[in-house]
Write an enzyme that holds these catalytic residues in place. Structure first.
Site, PDB file in Angstrom:
ATOM      1  N   ASN A   1      -1.428   4.425   4.453  1.00 36.20           N
ATOM      2  CA  ASN A   1      -0.638   5.664   4.433  1.00 36.20           C
ATOM      3  C   ASN A   1      -1.496   6.798   3.887  1.00 36.20           C
ATOM      4  O   ASN A   1      -2.659   6.592   3.556  1.00 36.20           O
ATOM      5  CB  ASN A   1       0.634   5.458   3.596  1.00 36.20           C
ATOM      6  CG  ASN A   1       0.301   5.019   2.191  1.00 36.20           C
ATOM      7  OD1 ASN A   1      -0.349   5.735   1.442  1.00 36.20           O
ATOM      8  ND2 ASN A   1       0.704   3.802   1.836  1.00 36.20           N
TER       9      ASN A   1
ATOM     10  N   ALA B   1       1.550   4.829  -7.180  1.00 37.53           N
ATOM     11  CA  ALA B   1       0.870   4.390  -5.957  1.00 37.53           C
ATOM     12  C   ALA B   1       1.830   4.387  -4.777  1.00 37.53           C
ATOM     13  O   ALA B   1       3.042   4.415  -4.941  1.00 37.53           O
ATOM     14  CB  ALA B   1       0.305   2.988  -6.155  1.00 37.53           C
TER      15      ALA B   1
ATOM     16  N   ASP C   1       4.678  -0.848   2.861  1.00 39.11           N
ATOM     17  CA  ASP C   1       5.963  -1.560   2.892  1.00 39.11           C
ATOM     18  C   ASP C   1       5.914  -2.759   3.833  1.00 39.11           C
ATOM     19  O   ASP C   1       6.704  -3.689   3.702  1.00 39.11           O
ATOM     20  CB  ASP C   1       7.080  -0.614   3.337  1.00 39.11           C
ATOM     21  CG  ASP C   1       7.405   0.404   2.251  1.00 39.11           C
ATOM     22  OD1 ASP C   1       7.108   0.127   1.075  1.00 39.11           O
ATOM     23  OD2 ASP C   1       7.953   1.476   2.577  1.00 39.11           O
TER      24      ASP C   1
ATOM     25  N   LYS D   1     -12.269  -9.424  15.701  1.00 35.23           N
ATOM     26  CA  LYS D   1     -11.822  -8.095  16.134  1.00 35.23           C
ATOM     27  C   LYS D   1     -10.938  -8.230  17.386  1.00 35.23           C
ATOM     28  O   LYS D   1     -11.336  -8.906  18.349  1.00 35.23           O
ATOM     29  CB  LYS D   1     -13.056  -7.244  16.446  1.00 35.23           C
ATOM     30  CG  LYS D   1     -12.718  -5.817  16.750  1.00 35.23           C
ATOM     31  CD  LYS D   1     -13.976  -5.017  17.035  1.00 35.23           C
ATOM     32  CE  LYS D   1     -13.569  -3.633  17.511  1.00 35.23           C
ATOM     33  NZ  LYS D   1     -14.571  -3.020  18.345  1.00 35.23           N
TER      34      LYS D   1
ATOM     35  N   ASP E   1       7.976  -5.968  -3.082  1.00 34.71           N
ATOM     36  CA  ASP E   1       8.258  -4.703  -3.780  1.00 34.71           C
ATOM     37  C   ASP E   1       7.899  -4.894  -5.253  1.00 34.71           C
ATOM     38  O   ASP E   1       8.535  -5.674  -5.965  1.00 34.71           O
ATOM     39  CB  ASP E   1       9.725  -4.304  -3.620  1.00 34.71           C
ATOM     40  CG  ASP E   1       9.939  -2.865  -4.077  1.00 34.71           C
ATOM     41  OD1 ASP E   1      10.159  -1.996  -3.224  1.00 34.71           O
ATOM     42  OD2 ASP E   1       9.846  -2.597  -5.305  1.00 34.71           O
ATOM     43  N   ILE E   2       6.858  -4.212  -5.666  1.00 33.10           N
ATOM     44  CA  ILE E   2       6.288  -4.439  -7.004  1.00 33.10           C
ATOM     45  C   ILE E   2       7.292  -4.062  -8.100  1.00 33.10           C
ATOM     46  O   ILE E   2       7.550  -4.838  -9.025  1.00 33.10           O
ATOM     47  CB  ILE E   2       4.960  -3.657  -7.164  1.00 33.10           C
ATOM     48  CG1 ILE E   2       3.976  -4.110  -6.078  1.00 33.10           C
ATOM     49  CG2 ILE E   2       4.369  -3.868  -8.553  1.00 33.10           C
ATOM     50  CD1 ILE E   2       2.739  -3.248  -5.911  1.00 33.10           C
TER      51      ILE E   2
ATOM     52  N   PHE F   1       8.154   6.570  -8.461  1.00 36.08           N
ATOM     53  CA  PHE F   1       8.108   7.806  -7.688  1.00 36.08           C
ATOM     54  C   PHE F   1       8.925   7.592  -6.424  1.00 36.08           C
ATOM     55  O   PHE F   1       8.993   6.472  -5.916  1.00 36.08           O
ATOM     56  CB  PHE F   1       6.660   8.143  -7.312  1.00 36.08           C
ATOM     57  CG  PHE F   1       5.921   8.877  -8.388  1.00 36.08           C
ATOM     58  CD1 PHE F   1       5.613   8.249  -9.584  1.00 36.08           C
ATOM     59  CD2 PHE F   1       5.552  10.200  -8.212  1.00 36.08           C
ATOM     60  CE1 PHE F   1       4.952   8.929 -10.594  1.00 36.08           C
ATOM     61  CE2 PHE F   1       4.884  10.893  -9.212  1.00 36.08           C
ATOM     62  CZ  PHE F   1       4.584  10.261 -10.405  1.00 36.08           C
TER      63      PHE F   1
ATOM     64  N   LYS G   1      16.967   4.318  -5.470  1.00 32.16           N
ATOM     65  CA  LYS G   1      15.751   3.601  -5.899  1.00 32.16           C
ATOM     66  C   LYS G   1      15.751   3.400  -7.412  1.00 32.16           C
ATOM     67  O   LYS G   1      15.384   2.345  -7.910  1.00 32.16           O
ATOM     68  CB  LYS G   1      14.499   4.373  -5.476  1.00 32.16           C
ATOM     69  CG  LYS G   1      14.222   4.263  -3.988  1.00 32.16           C
ATOM     70  CD  LYS G   1      13.046   5.123  -3.537  1.00 32.16           C
ATOM     71  CE  LYS G   1      12.999   5.153  -2.015  1.00 32.16           C
ATOM     72  NZ  LYS G   1      12.025   6.089  -1.480  1.00 32.16           N
TER      73      LYS G   1
ATOM     74  N   LYS H   1      15.773  -0.489  -8.372  1.00 30.22           N
ATOM     75  CA  LYS H   1      14.517  -0.993  -8.935  1.00 30.22           C
ATOM     76  C   LYS H   1      14.579  -1.071 -10.459  1.00 30.22           C
ATOM     77  O   LYS H   1      13.568  -1.365 -11.105  1.00 30.22           O
ATOM     78  CB  LYS H   1      13.348  -0.108  -8.473  1.00 30.22           C
ATOM     79  CG  LYS H   1      13.164  -0.124  -6.943  1.00 30.22           C
ATOM     80  CD  LYS H   1      11.961   0.677  -6.494  1.00 30.22           C
ATOM     81  CE  LYS H   1      11.960   0.876  -4.980  1.00 30.22           C
ATOM     82  NZ  LYS H   1      10.717   0.473  -4.338  1.00 30.22           N
TER      83      LYS H   1
HETATM   84  N1  CTP Z   1       6.888   0.593  -4.572  1.00 32.66           N
HETATM   85  C1  CTP Z   1       6.649  -0.690  -5.043  1.00 32.66           C
HETATM   86  N2  CTP Z   1       6.352  -1.701  -4.160  1.00 32.66           N
HETATM   87  C2  CTP Z   1       6.365  -1.456  -2.822  1.00 32.66           C
HETATM   88  C3  CTP Z   1       6.661  -0.161  -2.327  1.00 32.66           C
HETATM   89  C4  CTP Z   1       6.923   0.844  -3.234  1.00 32.66           C
HETATM   90  O1  CTP Z   1       6.665  -0.903  -6.255  1.00 32.66           O
HETATM   91  N3  CTP Z   1       6.066  -2.461  -1.993  1.00 32.66           N
HETATM   92  C5  CTP Z   1       7.156   1.666  -5.555  1.00 32.66           C
HETATM   93  C6  CTP Z   1       6.349   2.936  -5.370  1.00 32.66           C
HETATM   94  O2  CTP Z   1       5.136   2.871  -6.082  1.00 32.66           O
HETATM   95  C7  CTP Z   1       7.281   3.992  -5.928  1.00 32.66           C
HETATM   96  C8  CTP Z   1       8.651   3.453  -5.623  1.00 32.66           C
HETATM   97  O3  CTP Z   1       8.498   2.051  -5.382  1.00 32.66           O
HETATM   98  O4  CTP Z   1       7.144   4.141  -7.319  1.00 32.66           O
HETATM   99  C9  CTP Z   1       9.320   4.080  -4.421  1.00 32.66           C
HETATM  100  O5  CTP Z   1       8.433   4.052  -3.327  1.00 32.66           O
HETATM  101  P1  CTP Z   1       8.812   4.753  -1.960  1.00 32.66           P
HETATM  102  O6  CTP Z   1       7.687   4.565  -0.999  1.00 32.66           O
HETATM  103  O7  CTP Z   1       9.328   6.123  -2.204  1.00 32.66           O
HETATM  104  O8  CTP Z   1      10.071   3.902  -1.498  1.00 32.66           O
HETATM  105  P2  CTP Z   1      10.283   2.457  -0.928  1.00 32.66           P
HETATM  106  O9  CTP Z   1      10.864   1.603  -2.012  1.00 32.66           O
HETATM  107  O10 CTP Z   1       9.031   1.957  -0.290  1.00 32.66           O
HETATM  108  O11 CTP Z   1      11.425   2.711   0.122  1.00 32.66           O
HETATM  109  P3  CTP Z   1      11.385   3.582   1.515  1.00 32.66           P
HETATM  110  O12 CTP Z   1       9.965   3.413   2.046  1.00 32.66           O
HETATM  111  O13 CTP Z   1      12.419   2.947   2.354  1.00 32.66           O
HETATM  112  O14 CTP Z   1      11.694   5.005   1.144  1.00 32.66           O
END
Ligand code: CTP
Length: 248
Positions: A61, A126, A130, A140, A157-158, A175, A189, A193
């Site tokens: 990303n 970070a 996803d 390749k 999801d961390i 964030f 969120k 979370k």
């Molecule tokens: N995050 C995480 N682990 C993931 C994805 C995201 O811990 N696999 C954390 C990000 O670091 C951030 C928060 O979750 O602090 C929200 O991330 P964001 O990308 O806004 O949302 P997502 O939970 O990924 O949901 P969506 O993409 O559907 O908006």
């Protein structure tokens, strides 16, 4: 930053040296940072993650890591011991910051889980991926001019995984990067979370990627909200770290 005005080459624009008084104010403010986080350990994540498709390609990303690095520096300026887990970026953390380099979301997950227990606060700035490719090709993938579909599966999801191991005195900050329904999505969120605070970043109002400025709103679990105007990521990082510090 230079000021705007009449320049020596007879044009008008950004390029005048800032007034000595302004430079003095900035530097003295910098060195007068109160050590409000002294004795605290802060774990931060920054930058994008990369999920391999084959030996030469990946999914990622547009995160630059600038906000996370600025926050790490601000935490250091306020006297904290800082560990920064970062995906691939062009940035280098200051000498007193312990930097751990990772690539994939799984590697970031493992590093966060390893470091979390010895820290007072986790700030997840970070942008983990996803989704990842279900299969990573050993060689390749060759171009054969037919449509190519990748099967993607979710990554871990961390933040959600931290919820069950978080102790009462540990603060966890996330964030939310949103393009629509910012407050509603950020609140969901915050709740799902198990966060103490979420920093809402709206992409619709500006492009935060790779930019040196940012504009955010803090949303607390007690419903309180604080908005910050557009400012440099460095200045914003100082202001945010002051607010984060109050939670401890
Ligand atoms: N995050 C995480 N682990 C993931 C994805 C995201 O811990 N696999 C954390 C990000 O670091 C951030 C928060 O979750 O602090 C929200 O991330 P964001 O990308 O806004 O949302 P997502 O939970 O990924 O949901 P969506 O993409 O559907 O908006």
């Amino acid at each position: 930053e230079p000021n705007e005005g009449e320049l020596a080459c007879n044009t008008f624009g950004k390029g005048r040296m800032a007034e000595p008084e302004e430079i003095y104010q900035y530097i003295s403010k910098y060195f007068q940072k109160k050590k409000i986080l002294s004795g605290k350990r802060i774990l931060l994540t920054a930058g994008p993650c990369r999920e391999a498709i084959d030996p030469v390609r990946f999914i990622s990303n547009r995160s630059s890591g600038k906000m996370g690095f600025a926050l790490a520096q601000a935490a250091k300026d306020f006297g904290a011991k800082v560990t920064l887990i970062t995906g691939p970026t062009d940035l280098l953390a200051g000498p007193d910051i312990h930097q751990i380099q990772i690539e994939s979301t799984e590697e970031m997950y493992k590093a966060v889980r390893k470091e979390f227990s010895r820290n007072n606060m986790l700030i997840m700035a970070a942008a983990p991926a996803d989704y990842k490719s279900k299969k990573i090709a050993g060689q390749k993938i060759k171009k054969d001019f037919n449509d190519l579909s990748l099967e993607l599966i979710p990554t871990v999801d961390i933040l959600t995984s931290i919820k069950s191991i978080k102790k009462k005195n540990q603060i966890v900050i996330g964030f939310a990067l949103e393009t629509e329904n910012g407050e509603k999505n950020a609140l969901a969120k915050l709740k799902n979370k198990g966060l103490d605070l979420i920093v809402l970043n709206m992409v619709a109002e500006q492009t935060p990627f790779d930019s040196d400025t940012n504009k955010v709103t803090l949303m607390y679990k007690n419903g309180q909200k604080t908005s910050f105007p557009m400012m440099s990521k460095r200045e914003l990082a100082w202001q945010l770290m002051e607010k984060f510090g109050e939670l401890m």
